[in-house]
Write an enzyme that holds these catalytic residues in place. Structure first.
Site, short mmCIF file in Angstrom:
data_model
loop_
_atom_site.label_atom_id
_atom_site.label_comp_id
_atom_site.label_asym_id
_atom_site.label_seq_id
_atom_site.Cartn_x
_atom_site.Cartn_y
_atom_site.Cartn_z
CG HIS A 1 -1.88 -1.01 1.43
ND1 HIS A 1 -1.97 -1.81 2.54
CD2 HIS A 1 -2.90 -1.40 0.60
CE1 HIS A 1 -3.00 -2.64 2.41
NE2 HIS A 1 -3.57 -2.43 1.24
NE ARG B 1 -3.09 -7.46 -4.20
CZ ARG B 1 -3.83 -7.76 -3.15
NH1 ARG B 1 -3.28 -7.88 -1.97
NH2 ARG B 1 -5.13 -7.97 -3.26
O1 PNS Z 1 -8.48 -2.80 0.67
P1 PNS Z 1 -9.78 -3.35 0.20
O2 PNS Z 1 -10.48 -4.05 1.30
O3 PNS Z 1 -9.60 -4.18 -1.05
O4 PNS Z 1 -10.69 -2.07 -0.22
C1 PNS Z 1 -11.98 -2.24 -0.74
C2 PNS Z 1 -12.73 -0.89 -0.77
C3 PNS Z 1 -12.70 -0.22 0.59
C4 PNS Z 1 -12.10 0.03 -1.77
C5 PNS Z 1 -14.19 -1.20 -1.21
O5 PNS Z 1 -14.70 -2.26 -0.45
C6 PNS Z 1 -15.13 0.00 -1.06
O6 PNS Z 1 -15.00 0.99 -1.73
N1 PNS Z 1 -16.09 -0.10 -0.10
C7 PNS Z 1 -17.02 0.95 0.19
C8 PNS Z 1 -18.47 0.56 -0.09
C9 PNS Z 1 -18.77 0.75 -1.57
O7 PNS Z 1 -18.68 1.82 -2.10
N2 PNS Z 1 -19.17 -0.36 -2.21
C10 PNS Z 1 -19.44 -0.40 -3.62
C11 PNS Z 1 -18.15 -0.57 -4.40
S1 PNS Z 1 -18.44 -0.60 -6.08
#
Ligand code: PNS
Length: 158
Positions: free
Chosen positions: A16, A89
């Protein structure tokens, strides 16, 4: 121009951090946005995750650490920011990430997702694997910051 780098960051890894360092060179402002997901079983609280990220990013003066709950698209609107950064990745990330990028664009039509190919040194790295390794007593110094190592050791000794 500003950009949001969202994630769970439970905890932030060197993978990250590599993405944050790279985007902080290209954009005026980087919001590292921690998802406050109440349904997910997280190791660290939002405050703990924030503390580790701030410590890891103390050499970067255009990085702000924020947290959000709910939809990323709504949070992006709130920040008046229409660009998201995500690291890719392995090929396995691609499908999920493209789906999220398309859905985010559906929810907020001006919202674009910028994909950065992860540094090959970290292409196998994830917070979940780091947690698994330390839970079995493995060495994680190469993957997360000394503060994260210390805080994880404390959690797993509890
Ligand atoms: O590090 P991660 O867990 O892969 O991150 C995932 C994240 C936080 C980017 C994703 O789960 C997210 O944006 N969640 C917020 C809820 C949301 O907007 N959901 C719809 C996504 S299209």
């Amino acid at each position: 121009m500003k950009i949001i780098y969202p994630g769970s960051f439970d905890p932030i890894t060197y993978g990250h951090l590599d993405i944050i360092e790279r985007i902080s060179k290209k954009f005026n402002k980087v919001y590292v946005a921690i998802l406050n997901n109440k349904n997910k079983n997280s190791l660290f609280t939002i405050e703990e995750r924030k503390k580790i990220i701030l410590d890891s990013c103390k050499h970067l003066n255009n990085v702000e650490v924020v947290s959000f709950s709910g939809l990323l698209a709504d949070f992006a609107k709130e920040l008046d920011c229409n660009l998201i950064a995500r690291g890719l990745r392995e090929v396995s990330d691609y499908e999920k990430e493209v789906q999220m990028a398309l859905m985010n664009k559906e929810l907020y039509s001006d919202l674009e997702t910028l994909f950065l190919v992860s540094n090959y040194k970290y292409s196998f790295l994830s917070s979940s694997l780091v947690k698994e390794i330390i839970s079995f007593g493995g060495d994680i110094d190469k993957f997360v910051s000394p503060m994260a190592v210390q805080m994880m050791k404390e959690k797993y000794s509890e």
